[in-house]
Design an enzyme around this catalytic site. Structure first.
Site, PDB file in Angstrom:
ATOM      1  N   ARG A 160       0.637  10.310  13.767  1.00  0.00           N
ATOM      2  CA  ARG A 160       1.712   9.620  13.050  1.00  0.00           C
ATOM      3  C   ARG A 160       2.426   8.727  14.044  1.00  0.00           C
ATOM      4  NH1 ARG A 160       5.096  11.286   8.852  1.00  0.00           N
ATOM      5  NH2 ARG A 160       5.777   9.160   9.158  1.00  0.00           N
ATOM      6  N   CYS A 175      -1.275   7.526  -2.401  1.00  0.00           N
ATOM      7  CA  CYS A 175      -1.610   6.531  -1.374  1.00  0.00           C
ATOM      8  C   CYS A 175      -2.057   7.165  -0.059  1.00  0.00           C
ATOM      9  CB  CYS A 175      -0.448   5.548  -1.158  1.00  0.00           C
ATOM     10  SG  CYS A 175       1.068   6.296  -0.612  1.00  0.00           S
ATOM     11  N   LYS A 216       0.817  -1.220   0.000  1.00  0.00           N
ATOM     12  CA  LYS A 216       0.000   0.000   0.000  1.00  0.00           C
ATOM     13  C   LYS A 216       0.853   1.274   0.000  1.00  0.00           C
ATOM     14  CE  LYS A 216      -0.848   0.054   5.037  1.00  0.00           C
ATOM     15  NZ  LYS A 216      -0.149   1.282   5.409  1.00  0.00           N
ATOM     16  N   ASP A 217       2.153   1.151   0.297  1.00  0.00           N
ATOM     17  CA  ASP A 217       3.039   2.326   0.269  1.00  0.00           C
ATOM     18  C   ASP A 217       3.615   2.605  -1.118  1.00  0.00           C
ATOM     19  OD1 ASP A 217       2.742   2.673   3.013  1.00  0.00           O
ATOM     20  OD2 ASP A 217       4.518   1.495   3.514  1.00  0.00           O
ATOM     21  N   ARG A 252       1.460   4.792  18.487  1.00  0.00           N
ATOM     22  CA  ARG A 252       0.017   4.952  18.289  1.00  0.00           C
ATOM     23  C   ARG A 252      -0.778   4.322  19.425  1.00  0.00           C
ATOM     24  NH1 ARG A 252      -1.212   5.318  11.922  1.00  0.00           N
ATOM     25  NH2 ARG A 252       0.773   6.219  11.308  1.00  0.00           N
ATOM     26  N   ARG A 272      -8.496   8.262   4.441  1.00  0.00           N
ATOM     27  CA  ARG A 272      -9.427   7.198   4.051  1.00  0.00           C
ATOM     28  C   ARG A 272     -10.202   6.675   5.255  1.00  0.00           C
ATOM     29  NH1 ARG A 272      -8.802   2.033   5.153  1.00  0.00           N
ATOM     30  NH2 ARG A 272      -6.636   2.347   5.767  1.00  0.00           N
ATOM     31  N   ARG A 273      -9.496   6.421   6.359  1.00  0.00           N
ATOM     32  CA  ARG A 273     -10.166   5.909   7.556  1.00  0.00           C
ATOM     33  C   ARG A 273     -11.064   6.984   8.162  1.00  0.00           C
ATOM     34  NH1 ARG A 273      -4.557   3.289   9.628  1.00  0.00           N
ATOM     35  NH2 ARG A 273      -4.814   1.172   8.818  1.00  0.00           N
TER      36      ARG A 273
END
Length: 328
Positions: free
Chosen positions: A156, A253, A81-82, A162, A134-135
């Site tokens: 981040r 992305c 996905k990166d 996190r 997106r989330r």
């Protein structure tokens, strides 16, 4: 093939090292050669800016690719996905192994589900951290549809950082990728799995890409052939369709785009592929959600067309206007 150690280029994060270590073991098995990890620091690892601000696209990838082209490493492992959707001509994705769980998950205080967070918060509003527009778009849309009071907070950092926001009480919950937690052995900390009907993952989420130089020498050609033994054709077809959609939307992305290609089986036989996608404003007020189903693509061109066609429909329904700055 010689017995000289192969050099695998990897990011330095705990997650990158874990997934690269798993690939290294698999490559050793198929080549009979030892594999050593070469740690490389990327711009995305050192920058403290939000991914959406630094462009997102390629910030975790460029330094690895430069090391490959300079001959400092023999191959590299990326989170798919990166990867930018445009593939450089001098590099090849030799293998996309079988995909891990593509879903997003929640790690919340008091082992709560997303639906229970707001009600148990002193303020009546659940603060949920994520670095992905997106989330944010999909969580805010879900909350609005179900009468939940949430605030999505941009964050981040690595997994420890996190989850630390939750443990310290700064946030009620954070959203992470299931695949990452599985790969570092921390899936027991998940308090809620987000159904893909609620939050579609990032295109390619849960999949890894093994990249090397495009056969300019006999050694390169030999390595490509060996790495290809780790490729999972069905995963490759699915993620190619997802990434083709992302490219056709001209979205990077870090854009608020979710996509997932499901393989639909009849008994043991995979018959069809369903591609679902969403684009939305980060506040969740406007979403364009569409899906398409068709035969499983058997060629790269067919998989690309599968994604491109759905993107065209989404653009016709106004998707472009929901993405903010488009990638060019």
């Amino acid at each position: 093939m010689s017995n000289k150690a192969l050099r695998l280029g990897t990011r330095r994060s705990k997650l990158a090292m874990a997934q690269s270590g798993q690939v290294a073991d698999a490559v050793s098995r198929v080549t009979g050669r030892p594999v050593e990890l070469v740690e490389i620091t990327t711009y995305g690892d050192v920058s403290r800016e939000q991914l959406a601000q630094i462009g997102g696209t390629g910030v975790f990838v460029a330094a690895l690719r430069e090391a490959l082209l300079r001959g400092e490493v023999d191959f590299a492992v990326h989170s798919l996905k990166d990867l930018p959707t445009t593939q450089p001509e001098d590099l090849v994705l030799a293998a996309i192994p079988e995909r891990e769980d593509p879903r997003d998950v929640v790690v919340a205080r008091d082992a709560l589900k997303v639906t229970d967070l707001a009600a148990s918060s002193p303020t009546g509003v659940a603060r949920i951290g994520t670095g992905a527009p997106r989330r944010m778009a999909q969580l805010n849309a879900y909350a609005r549809a179900h009468g939940l009071d949430i605030e999505t907070v941009p964050i981040r950092g690595n997994v420890d950082t996190r989850i630390g926001f939750v443990r310290s009480g700064e946030l009620d919950a954070v959203v992470l990728a299931a695949a990452g937690l599985n790969r570092i052995g921390r899936s027991d900390e998940v308090t809620d799995f987000l159904s893909v009907d609620t939050v579609l993952p990032a295109p390619g989420q849960g999949a890894l890409a093994i990249e090397c130089r495009a056969g300019t020498t006999a050694q390169d050609t030999e390595l490509i052939a060996a790495l290809a033994r780790l490729d999972d054709p069905l995963t490759r077809a699915a993620v190619t369709a997802e990434r083709s959609l992302l490219a056709a939307l001209e979205a990077g992305c870090s854009a608020p785009v979710g996509a997932l290609a499901d393989l639909l089986a009849d008994g043991q036989t995979v018959k069809e592929m369903r591609l679902r996608a969403v684009v939305g404003t980060t506040d969740g007020t406007t979403l364009v959600q569409l899906s398409t189903t068709g035969p499983v693509p058997h060629t790269h061109a067919d998989a690309m067309a599968f994604g491109r066609e759905l993107a065209t429909e989404m653009l016709a329904q106004g998707a472009a206007g929901l993405m903010g700055e488009r990638a060019h």
